[in-house]
Design a protein around this motif. Sequence first.
Motif, PDB file in Angstrom:
ATOM      1  N   ASN A 282      10.719 -32.099   5.048  1.00 37.16           N
ATOM      2  CA  ASN A 282       9.977 -32.907   4.081  1.00 37.16           C
ATOM      3  C   ASN A 282      10.882 -34.074   3.693  1.00 37.16           C
TER       4      ASN A 282
ATOM      5  N   HIS B 289      10.803 -37.418   1.801  1.00 37.94           N
ATOM      6  CA  HIS B 289      10.018 -38.206   0.836  1.00 37.94           C
ATOM      7  C   HIS B 289       8.522 -37.941   0.994  1.00 37.94           C
ATOM      8  N   GLY B 290       8.160 -36.678   1.156  1.00 39.05           N
ATOM      9  CA  GLY B 290       6.742 -36.314   1.223  1.00 39.05           C
ATOM     10  C   GLY B 290       6.151 -36.355   2.617  1.00 39.05           C
ATOM     11  N   GLN B 291       6.888 -36.970   3.560  1.00 40.08           N
ATOM     12  CA  GLN B 291       6.390 -37.012   4.944  1.00 40.08           C
ATOM     13  C   GLN B 291       6.956 -35.817   5.714  1.00 40.08           C
TER      14      GLN B 291
ATOM     15  N   MET C 291       8.046 -33.972   9.132  1.00 40.22           N
ATOM     16  CA  MET C 291       8.368 -34.250  10.539  1.00 40.22           C
ATOM     17  C   MET C 291       9.144 -33.084  11.159  1.00 40.22           C
TER      18      MET C 291
ATOM     19  N   SER D   9       9.058 -36.675  15.786  1.00 43.30           N
ATOM     20  CA  SER D   9       9.717 -37.055  14.522  1.00 43.30           C
ATOM     21  C   SER D   9      10.066 -38.541  14.531  1.00 43.30           C
TER      22      SER D   9
ATOM     23  N   ILE E 133       7.035 -40.513  13.768  1.00 43.13           N
ATOM     24  CA  ILE E 133       6.651 -40.414  12.354  1.00 43.13           C
ATOM     25  C   ILE E 133       7.604 -41.269  11.505  1.00 43.13           C
ATOM     26  N   ALA E 134       8.874 -41.219  11.845  1.00 46.19           N
ATOM     27  CA  ALA E 134       9.875 -41.928  11.031  1.00 46.19           C
ATOM     28  C   ALA E 134       9.815 -43.447  11.231  1.00 46.19           C
TER      29      ALA E 134
END
Length: 400
Positions: free
Chosen positions: A101, A103-105, A107, A115, A118-119
């Motif tokens: 987790n 910052h709320g995301q 991956m 990942s 997503i990042a």
Amino acid sequence: MSIQSGLPDSFNPQSYDAIVVGAGYAGAVCARRMAEACGFKVAILERRNHIAGNAYDCEDEAGVLIHKYGPHIYHTTNDRVHEFLSRFTEWTDYSHKVLANVHGQLMPVPFNHQSLKIAFGDEKGERLYQKLVATFGQDKKVPIMELREKNDPELSEIADYVYENVFLRYTMKQWGKTPDEIDPAVMGRVPVFVGDDDRYFPQAPYQGMPEVSFTDMFAHMLDHDLISIFLDVDARDILEVGERSVNVCGKPFGGEVIYTGALDELFDFDLGALPYRTVDMVFETLDKDQFQPVGTVNYTVSENFTRITEFKNMTGQVVPGKTTILREYSRVYIPGVGETPYYVINEPENIELYKKYRARVEGVLNFHVVGRLAEYRYYDMDGVTASALELSDEIISSNH
Ligand code: FAD
Ligand code: UDP
């Protein structure tokens, strides 16, 4: 197998061929093999009120199967270990998945192709991924500390992101130190993965959970006519290790002694205490079917706990309307007050101190140390099993 709480007045160590301290993997594997291969009568002394050591699992009040000492997922590349343990359980085909987790995301960890996207977003993530493939090859594992050493702006950008957002804060919480300050092998357990496999243990051909439970697997392993288990017994009350011999209940014991507890504790910390990290395990049962999408979510940039595990996601157990989660808070272990020493701290001065304790038992030929505590090593379940199989090989071959 007989199992009881406490030692009866009639307990006579001389009527046993072997005494085993601890009913975790190290103790249970040795006990089973000595009983089976040598025909030894074995007494196991365990100070907890249950078998299975830190792998112990049980149902909580809501009927959810939980792991009392933190999430345990079986995984190994070792054929012999797998063959041995598989005598006592069937396995599910569970593959452990972990999300960070950030910052709320959410991956995948180990940090992988997905990942990166997503990042950094699809386009840039893909470009950076191709760079990783060109540098290290497809389906390769790259320890973060190795990635950080590369002198290339794009690779540095990936390394900085992963270091800052996956490793730094989590490691500070877990160890009280930065990744640069601890044994590189610890970071190496969770390398960046240049590929799409999102399993936590992509390298392990054998992985899963015991079909029933870890405790059930131990019950089968210990189910042998020659094995007696005494729970709620602290072996230090009856065990004394001298320079050349070991006394049990005040008399020299000629059989084998397998000790799987901490060595500093055995000697009342007289050379100093070996440092460990302990973990405060905080369980919570929620009135819902499911809390999170995977077995474990690591909180890598926020919160004071390291991770949340949801047991039903790992065991596959169906308990409608209830789920139990575990938050783990890591901190310094305080010796001598009954805390659980969960993690060894692999630093040179600690190893030096360990070796001094170890030297004190080397001259006692029938006293053997094995296990995560007794060997002061960051073993997984399979590593401990392998070590116990090796020790029991030696004992078996010298008793034939
Ligand atoms: P233990 O399981 O600690 O057993 C030692 C036993 O000896 C204990 O029951 C203790 O009570 C007893 N004992 C000690 N001293 C005495 C005494 N004086 N008298 C009587 N009894 C005594 N491994 C994996 O493969 N996968 C995982 O997912 C995983 N997750 C983990 C998560 C956490 C939070 C932790 C801490 C460990 C995890 N492990 C995992 C590692 C795993 O727990 C160990 O490898 C394994 O349990 C070690 O077995 P052992 O027999 O050496 O020690
Ligand atoms: N680690 C991290 N972030 C993660 C996962 C792991 O910083 O998301 C680091 C951390 O220092 C941790 C180590 O890698 O202690 C090993 O992780 P692992 O999951 O193997 O630890 P364990 O399950 O034994 O607690």
